[in-house]
Motif scaffolding. Structure first.
Motif, PDB file in Angstrom:
ATOM      1  N   ILE A 296       0.843  -1.207   0.000  1.00 56.53           N
ATOM      2  CA  ILE A 296       0.000   0.000   0.000  1.00 56.53           C
ATOM      3  C   ILE A 296       0.877   1.257   0.000  1.00 56.53           C
ATOM      4  O   ILE A 296       0.595   2.236  -0.702  1.00 56.53           O
ATOM      5  N   GLU A 297       1.982   1.216   0.756  1.00 53.99           N
ATOM      6  CA  GLU A 297       2.888   2.367   0.777  1.00 53.99           C
ATOM      7  C   GLU A 297       3.609   2.507  -0.565  1.00 53.99           C
ATOM      8  O   GLU A 297       3.872   3.622  -1.031  1.00 53.99           O
ATOM      9  N   GLN A 298       3.909   1.362  -1.183  1.00 52.41           N
ATOM     10  CA  GLN A 298       4.499   1.385  -2.535  1.00 52.41           C
ATOM     11  C   GLN A 298       3.582   2.139  -3.499  1.00 52.41           C
ATOM     12  O   GLN A 298       4.032   2.984  -4.276  1.00 52.41           O
ATOM     13  N   ALA A 299       2.289   1.830  -3.426  1.00 50.73           N
ATOM     14  CA  ALA A 299       1.317   2.511  -4.308  1.00 50.73           C
ATOM     15  C   ALA A 299       1.239   3.992  -3.954  1.00 50.73           C
ATOM     16  O   ALA A 299       1.150   4.851  -4.851  1.00 50.73           O
ATOM     17  N   ASN A 300       1.295   4.309  -2.668  1.00 50.51           N
ATOM     18  CA  ASN A 300       1.283   5.715  -2.241  1.00 50.51           C
ATOM     19  C   ASN A 300       2.475   6.473  -2.849  1.00 50.51           C
ATOM     20  O   ASN A 300       2.340   7.615  -3.305  1.00 50.51           O
ATOM     21  N   ASN A 301       3.623   5.804  -2.880  1.00 49.82           N
ATOM     22  CA  ASN A 301       4.831   6.459  -3.390  1.00 49.82           C
ATOM     23  C   ASN A 301       4.810   6.697  -4.896  1.00 49.82           C
ATOM     24  O   ASN A 301       5.650   7.427  -5.424  1.00 49.82           O
ATOM     25  N   ARG A 302       3.818   6.117  -5.582  1.00 51.73           N
ATOM     26  CA  ARG A 302       3.675   6.398  -7.010  1.00 51.73           C
ATOM     27  C   ARG A 302       3.449   7.892  -7.258  1.00 51.73           C
ATOM     28  O   ARG A 302       3.930   8.462  -8.234  1.00 51.73           O
ATOM     29  N   THR A 303       2.711   8.538  -6.349  1.00 48.62           N
ATOM     30  CA  THR A 303       2.468   9.976  -6.517  1.00 48.62           C
ATOM     31  C   THR A 303       3.785  10.748  -6.467  1.00 48.62           C
ATOM     32  O   THR A 303       4.043  11.622  -7.308  1.00 48.62           O
ATOM     33  N   TYR A 304       4.641  10.409  -5.502  1.00 47.81           N
ATOM     34  CA  TYR A 304       5.865  11.203  -5.304  1.00 47.81           C
ATOM     35  C   TYR A 304       6.905  10.883  -6.371  1.00 47.81           C
ATOM     36  O   TYR A 304       7.718  11.751  -6.725  1.00 47.81           O
ATOM     37  N   ALA A 305       6.865   9.662  -6.890  1.00 47.75           N
ATOM     38  CA  ALA A 305       7.726   9.333  -8.029  1.00 47.75           C
ATOM     39  C   ALA A 305       7.301  10.174  -9.234  1.00 47.75           C
ATOM     40  O   ALA A 305       8.130  10.835  -9.882  1.00 47.75           O
ATOM     41  N   ALA A 306       6.009  10.173  -9.515  1.00 47.32           N
ATOM     42  CA  ALA A 306       5.518  10.945 -10.679  1.00 47.32           C
ATOM     43  C   ALA A 306       5.769  12.436 -10.482  1.00 47.32           C
ATOM     44  O   ALA A 306       6.155  13.143 -11.424  1.00 47.32           O
ATOM     45  N   GLN A 307       5.576  12.908  -9.251  1.00 46.15           N
ATOM     46  CA  GLN A 307       5.752  14.343  -8.992  1.00 46.15           C
ATOM     47  C   GLN A 307       7.223  14.759  -9.167  1.00 46.15           C
ATOM     48  O   GLN A 307       7.514  15.853  -9.660  1.00 46.15           O
ATOM     49  N   THR A 308       8.134  13.873  -8.765  1.00 43.76           N
ATOM     50  CA  THR A 308       9.568  14.152  -8.955  1.00 43.76           C
ATOM     51  C   THR A 308       9.882  14.275 -10.443  1.00 43.76           C
ATOM     52  O   THR A 308      10.582  15.202 -10.876  1.00 43.76           O
ATOM     53  N   VAL A 309       9.352  13.357 -11.230  1.00 45.90           N
ATOM     54  CA  VAL A 309       9.608  13.368 -12.681  1.00 45.90           C
ATOM     55  C   VAL A 309       8.992  14.617 -13.320  1.00 45.90           C
ATOM     56  O   VAL A 309       9.655  15.333 -14.090  1.00 45.90           O
ATOM     57  N   LEU A 310       7.731  14.895 -12.995  1.00 48.67           N
ATOM     58  CA  LEU A 310       7.058  16.057 -13.619  1.00 48.67           C
ATOM     59  C   LEU A 310       7.730  17.363 -13.199  1.00 48.67           C
ATOM     60  O   LEU A 310       7.886  18.276 -14.010  1.00 48.67           O
ATOM     61  N   LYS A 311       8.154  17.433 -11.940  1.00 48.36           N
ATOM     62  CA  LYS A 311       8.843  18.658 -11.475  1.00 48.36           C
ATOM     63  C   LYS A 311      10.144  18.864 -12.262  1.00 48.36           C
ATOM     64  O   LYS A 311      10.450  19.981 -12.682  1.00 48.36           O
TER      65      LYS A 311
END
Ligand code: CP
Length: 317
Positions: A296-311
């Motif tokens: 579940i935390e792995q799935a949560n971290n999908r947001t921060y992975a994507a946000q790092t890339v988009l930033k």
């Protein structure tokens, strides 16, 4: 700047550190994406990628457009020079240029067809957009890789390292059975990400399930799952179809299912899976619902992975 594969990460430590700062302060850069639009194009289904990438874009103040291209778009032709008198209605050449007029970033999900190894390796959809779009491209899982998942996995691993008190982790990527033929993308990107890490990394699977040797490189492969699990700190589980007998399910051996007995062979390892997962086929309820599971935390971290890339992409505009 594009984010097509794990190879686009210049420093995994830097990117993970940035992601963990973003996770603490997700709205810190809310103005960065103002008046910018990301188009999310799905040629295949998604739960996590779709919602986490939208969430990441919205945290950066971007507008989002989502299109289920397989159901809502014109059937696209990706080959150049064809006479389009069959089922394809629009060429990628026009489609990519037109979408680039509406979107500042284009993110694409297009799975492997698992029929033609060379066609899948050529990444016709992702590379078609890269060739003809005039804006940055983000891979939301292609034929060969799932680099947003791999970055989320790296964040999840990093969050757990404190418990090892500086010791190098042993990380095992284990094949598990599945009734359907699944692509290699998640496993490929996890391998590529682990090759950037200071870790004892082992891939385990039945014979006949070797991943693309060009991706595995010098990574250790162990065909005895129980031997591989000994002293492991992390068990990352994923099914994939045969690469050699391309796209075939050559075994559904239930003895490879992850259960508590196997987890007890490890160094109290954490269990990881990208989801979605088939309960009691890939992994037992006991492991998935237990205290060692990080899914579940792995799935949560999908947001921060994507946000790092988009930033990073927005910073480069
Ligand atoms: N792990 C992952 O990519 O999930 P979805 O297929 O639901 O996006």
């Amino acid at each position: 700047m594009n984010y097509m594969s794990v190879k686009d990460i210049d420093s995994i430590d830097t990117w993970v550190n940035e992601a963990r700062i973003i996770k603490k302060h997700p709205l810190e850069h809310k103005k960065l994406g103002a008046d910018k639009t990301i188009g999310l194009l799905f040629f295949n289904p998604s739960l996590r990628t779709r919602l986490s990438t939208q969430k990441a874009a919205q945290n950066l103040g971007m507008n989002t457009m989502v299109m289920n291209f397989d159901k809502e778009g014109w059937a696209l032709e990706f080959e150049d020079g064809t006479r389009m008198d069959q089922g394809k209605s629009e060429h990628i050449k026009e489609a990519a240029q037109v979408i680039s007029q509406f979107c500042d970033i284009i993110a694409i999900r297009a799975f492997a067809g698992l029929q033609d190894k060379e066609a899948d390796k050529a990444e016709l959809v992702l590379n078609g957009f890269k060739k003809y779009a005039t804006v940055p491209i983000v891979n939301m899982e292609s034929s060969v890789g799932h680099p947003l998942q791999a970055l989320a996995d790296a964040i999840t691993l990093d969050e757990q390292l404190v418990a090892l008190q500086g010791r190098k982790p042993k990380v095992v990527l284990s094949w598990a059975p599945h009734p359907k033929a699944l692509p290699h993308a998640v496993a490929n990107s996890f391998v590529e990400m682990m090759q950037k890490q200071d870790a004892d990394f082992v891939i385990t699977h039945p014979e006949g399930y070797d991943l693309d040797p060009e991706i595995v490189g010098k990574s250790t492969v162990e065909y005895d799952q129980k031997k591989a699990f000994k002293e492991a700190d992390f068990i990352y589980t994923k099914n994939w179809s045969s690469f050699e007998n391309y796209g075939q399910v050559v075994s559904q051996d239930g003895s490879w299912t992850i259960d508590q007995e196997k987890m007890d062979l490890t160094n109290n390892a954490k269990f990881m899976h990208c989801l979605p997962v088939r309960r009691n086929v890939v992994v037992t309820d006991e492991v998935l619902d237990g205290g060692q599971s990080l899914v579940i935390e792995q799935a949560n971290n999908r947001t921060y992975a994507a946000q790092t890339v988009l930033k990073k992409i927005l910073d480069n505009m």
